[in-house]
Every structure is written in C-alpha cells, then in structure tokens.
Design an enzyme around this catalytic site. Structure first.
Site, PDB file in Angstrom:
ATOM      1  N   GLU A  82       0.867  -1.197   0.032  1.00 23.44           N
ATOM      2  CA  GLU A  82       0.044  -0.016   0.037  1.00 23.44           C
ATOM      3  C   GLU A  82       0.736   1.198   0.029  1.00 23.44           C
ATOM      4  O   GLU A  82       1.607   1.571   0.893  1.00 23.44           O
ATOM      5  CB  GLU A  82      -0.931   0.057   1.060  1.00 23.44           C
ATOM      6  CG  GLU A  82      -1.878  -1.172   1.478  1.00 23.44           C
ATOM      7  CD  GLU A  82      -2.987  -1.206   0.417  1.00 23.44           C
ATOM      8  OE1 GLU A  82      -3.168  -0.413  -0.308  1.00 23.44           O
ATOM      9  OE2 GLU A  82      -3.570  -2.520   0.093  1.00 23.44           O
TER      10      GLU A  82
ATOM     11  N   HIS B 248      -0.543  -5.432   3.107  1.00 22.69           N
ATOM     12  CA  HIS B 248      -1.832  -6.431   3.317  1.00 22.69           C
ATOM     13  C   HIS B 248      -1.418  -7.703   3.140  1.00 22.69           C
ATOM     14  O   HIS B 248      -0.823  -8.072   1.701  1.00 22.69           O
ATOM     15  CB  HIS B 248      -3.052  -6.140   2.383  1.00 22.69           C
ATOM     16  CG  HIS B 248      -3.912  -5.068   3.100  1.00 22.69           C
ATOM     17  ND1 HIS B 248      -4.298  -3.724   2.640  1.00 22.69           N
ATOM     18  CD2 HIS B 248      -4.791  -5.329   4.069  1.00 22.69           C
ATOM     19  CE1 HIS B 248      -5.171  -3.343   3.169  1.00 22.69           C
ATOM     20  NE2 HIS B 248      -5.446  -4.330   4.323  1.00 22.69           N
TER      21      HIS B 248
ATOM     22  N   CYS C 225      -7.587  -1.026   8.565  1.00 18.69           N
ATOM     23  CA  CYS C 225      -6.048  -0.800   8.026  1.00 18.69           C
ATOM     24  C   CYS C 225      -5.722   0.369   7.460  1.00 18.69           C
ATOM     25  O   CYS C 225      -4.616   0.881   7.849  1.00 18.69           O
ATOM     26  CB  CYS C 225      -6.214  -2.118   6.919  1.00 18.69           C
ATOM     27  SG  CYS C 225      -6.021  -3.712   7.843  1.00 18.69           S
TER      28      CYS C 225
END
Length: 150
Positions: free
Chosen positions: A42, A123, A104
């Site tokens: 991410e 993730h 998250c």
C-alpha cells in the site's frame, strides 16, 4: 504489536508507538481476507471515508482520521519501486494506492501522519495450507529488507 480492530484504540496505540519508541520506520501488516494468494503493498493512507463500524460498533466522527490532516499521505517508501524489484516465490505481490476505508487504512494514515510519512503498510492473505505462517514470515522479511534499502 497487535492493534485492536477499534478505530480510536488503534490510533492511540499508533500515536504511542511514534511518541515513545520513535522508530525510523514503522511497518504495519494487515489481513486482507479477500486476497487469497496476494501480498498487497500500500502506497498511501486516506484521511476520510471511514463509515464502516469497528468491532465496538463505532466509526470516527465525520468518517475522518485526523481533523487537521491532509486528504492523503504518501509513504516515504516507494512501494511501486519496491513492487517492481521484489519477487516472492509462491505468491503474487501487487501495488495499491487504496488500502480500503477500514481499520487498516485508518491505522496506516495515522502512522503516516505521526511519522511524517515514515510508515509502510502490507496487506497479507489469511493463513492456509499453502500460505503458512512460516512462508508469510519469510515473504515479509524479504519485502522489509528491500524496503530498508530505500
């Protein structure tokens, strides 16, 4: 450190990490239950859009992480470069600019905010017969070592 699936408590613990430990980099790992055999790198955290209820049935006021924060914060780790340079046998690794609007992404944004961008979020899929804890641990080690080169 394991963070609770509760917006406010997760944010408080992230703040505490940055204030007490003062790390050079914080790497967060979160479960992407829909990703069966994917590791997702991410790039950024988003400040708004948190409407889904947490484990205690709450969501942030106004769906916002930091009232005075920018719309999004980019990690100082170039996840796209990392993605291009990394190879983990037995699992696909992909690049993402959207960690979702739940704990998250909320945690990631808070960490990027408190750490001036010196945070990363990965993730991972749920453990299975093919994705074991040992396998995932080695994959994460490979990825984090590549991060540290940046």
């Amino acid at each position: 450190m394991q963070l609770p699936v509760v917006y406010q408590k997760a944010k408080e613990q992230v703040c505490k990490i940055w204030k007490t430990l003062q790390p050079l980099l914080t790497v967060h790992v979160g479960l992407a239950s829909a990703a069966k055999a994917l590791i997702i790198l991410e790039q950024c955290g988003k400040n708004k859009g948190y409407q889904e209820m947490d484990a205690c049935g709450f969501h942030p006021e106004g769906g916002c992480c930091m009232l005075d924060g920018p719309e999004k914060i980019e990690s100082t780790i170039n996840m796209k470069t990392l993605w291009k340079n990394i190879s983990v046998e037995g699992i696909d690794v992909i690049f993402s600019r959207d960690a979702g609007r739940y704990i998250c992404d909320y945690t990631y944004y808070a960490s990027l905010y408190y750490g001036n961008g010196r945070a990363a979020f990965i993730h991972v899929p749920p453990l299975s017969t093919t994705i074991t804890a040992d396998f995932l641990g080695k994959a994460l080690q490979t990825i984090i070592l590549e991060m540290l080169k940046q």
